[in-house]
Enzyme design. Structure first.
Site, short mmCIF file in Angstrom:
data_model
loop_
_atom_site.label_atom_id
_atom_site.label_comp_id
_atom_site.label_asym_id
_atom_site.label_seq_id
_atom_site.Cartn_x
_atom_site.Cartn_y
_atom_site.Cartn_z
N ASP A 9 0.66 7.74 -8.22
CA ASP A 9 0.12 8.96 -8.79
C ASP A 9 -1.22 9.25 -8.12
O ASP A 9 -1.86 8.36 -7.56
CB ASP A 9 -0.08 8.82 -10.30
CG ASP A 9 -0.56 10.12 -10.94
OD1 ASP A 9 0.10 11.16 -10.74
OD2 ASP A 9 -1.59 10.11 -11.64
N SER A 10 -1.63 10.51 -8.19
CA SER A 10 -2.92 10.89 -7.62
C SER A 10 -4.08 10.30 -8.41
O SER A 10 -5.21 10.28 -7.92
CB SER A 10 -3.05 12.41 -7.58
OG SER A 10 -2.93 12.95 -8.88
N CYS A 72 4.02 11.70 -10.33
CA CYS A 72 3.04 12.77 -10.21
C CYS A 72 3.81 14.06 -9.95
O CYS A 72 4.59 14.13 -8.99
CB CYS A 72 2.10 12.47 -9.04
SG CYS A 72 0.94 13.79 -8.62
N GLU A 157 -9.48 13.38 -18.35
CA GLU A 157 -10.16 12.36 -17.56
C GLU A 157 -11.62 12.17 -17.97
O GLU A 157 -12.22 11.15 -17.66
CB GLU A 157 -10.06 12.70 -16.07
CG GLU A 157 -8.62 12.61 -15.57
CD GLU A 157 -8.51 12.34 -14.09
OE1 GLU A 157 -9.50 12.53 -13.37
OE2 GLU A 157 -7.41 11.93 -13.65
N CYS A 191 2.88 17.59 -16.54
CA CYS A 191 1.78 16.87 -15.90
C CYS A 191 1.62 15.57 -16.67
O CYS A 191 1.63 15.57 -17.90
CB CYS A 191 0.50 17.69 -15.94
SG CYS A 191 -0.97 16.77 -15.37
#
Length: 272
Positions: A9-10, A72, A157, A191
Site C-alpha cells: 500500500d502507499s 491500495c 492519518e 479507499c
C-alpha cells in the site's frame, strides 16, 4: 524457503486489508510494504503511481514473494493492469499481482436492491473510472455514482477520524453522493483508510444503507484464488510470520499501524 505473500500500500490503509486477510488465512507468511515516504498516491499521475508501485512490487519479489496483493485502490486503478500485462511476462512470468478493485466489483451488485450504488474514494480512483468500468462488466444494469473525498485520508492519518471535526467532511461528501441519487442503498468505501471512519459514515448515511468495507471481500477472494491456483498456494510459505516494512519513519509507522491493523507492530525501514 521463505516465500511470503506480499501486501503493498502507499501508506497505512492497506493494513485494514491485511488485518482481514490474516484473520481469514493466519497460517501464511506475509510481508507488508507501506510506501509512506511517497504517500499519498491518490493525487499523483498515472505514470508516477505506476512507477512507484512497480518499484515496490519488484522489492517484494526480491524478498521471495510469489504473490503480491496491491492493497491500495489507487495503485490497483493506475498500475495493476500495466504490471500484469506488460511487466510480469518479462520480469516474473511465474509470479502474480492482484488488486482490490476486481474482487469488490464482482460482488457489489449482490448487496443492492435498488440497483444504485455509491463509491466513496480518492480523487485518483474516481478519475480513473476503474470502478465504473469493472462494475459494468459484472453488473451492467447497476447505476454507479462516485464521490471523491480528498480530506478523508488526511483526517485518518492525523488521528482525527473519531473527532467532532471529522463530522463536517464526512457529512459533506455523503450528502453530495446521495444528491446524485437518493436511491443509493449500497455504499462502497473504495479507499483502505475509510474503514476507520465507519462510525461517522454510518452516522450520516441512511439507516438502511449497506456500507461495504473491502477487507473481508478481498480476504475471501484471496482464499478462493489460492484454492483455484494450487500451484501458487504450494509456493507460499506457511509459518505464520509477519514482516512490516516502511519507506519512512518506523516510529511513525508503528504508532499509526495500531489503529489500522488492530494490534501493535514493529516495522523495519526500507530505503528505495
Amino acid at each position: 524457503m521463505n516465500q511470503p505473500i506480499g501486501v503493498f500500500d502507499s501508506g497505512y490503509g492497506g493494513l485494514t486489508i491485511l488485518r482481514e486477510i490474516v484473520r481469514k488465512l493466519p497460517q501464511y507468511d506475509y510481508v507488508y510494504l507501506g510506501d509512506n515516504a511517497r504517500t499519498p498516491y491518490g493525487t499523483r499521475s498515472f505514470d508516477t503511481v505506476y512507477q512507484y508501485t512497480l518499484e515496490c512490487v519488484r522489492h517484494l519479489f526480491d524478498r521471495g514473494c510469489r504473490l503480491v496483493v496491491l492493497a491500495c485502490n489507487t495503485a490497483s486503478a493506475k498500475a495493476l493492469r500495466n504490471i500484469q500485462q506488460l511487466d510480469l511476462p518479462v520480469i516474473a512470468p511465474d509470479r502474480r499481482v492482484l488488486g482490490v478493485i476486481r474482487p469488490t466489483t464482482e460482488v457489489i451488485g449482490n448487496y443492492s436492491k435498488s440497483g444504485n450504488v455509491g463509491i466513496l474514494a480518492t480523487r485518483g480512483t474516481v478519475t480513473s473510472e476503474s470502478y465504473v468500468v469493472e462494475i459494468d462488466k459484472c453488473f451492467p444494469d447497476l447505476q454507479v455514482f462516485q464521490e471523491a473525498c480528498p480530506m478523508w485520508v488526511p483526517l485518518v492519518e492525523n488521528g482525527e477520524y473519531a473527532s467532532p471535526g471529522a463530522d463536517y467532511f464526512v457529512k459533506q461528501h455523503l450528502d453530495r453522493l446521495l444528491q446524485k441519487s437518493p436511491a443509493i442503498d449500497t455504499i462502497l468505501l473504495a479507499c483502505t483508510h475509510y474503514p476507520l471512519l465507519i462510525d461517522k459514515i454510518r452516522q450520516f448515511a441512511p439507516a438502511d444503507a449497506t456500507i461495504l468495507s473491502q477487507g473481508g471481500i478481498v480476504a475471501d477472494s484471496l482464499a478462493d484464488y489460492l484454492v483455484r491456483h494450487p500451484e501458487i498456494d504450494e509456493q507460499c510459505s506457511k509459518q505464520g510470520r509477519r514482516i512490516f516494512l516502511t519507506t519512512d519513519s518506523t516510529d511513525d509507522f508503528d504508532r499509526q499501524a495500531t489503529n489500522f491493523y488492530g494490534e501493535s507492530v514493529r516495522s523495519v525501514h526500507l530505503a528505495l
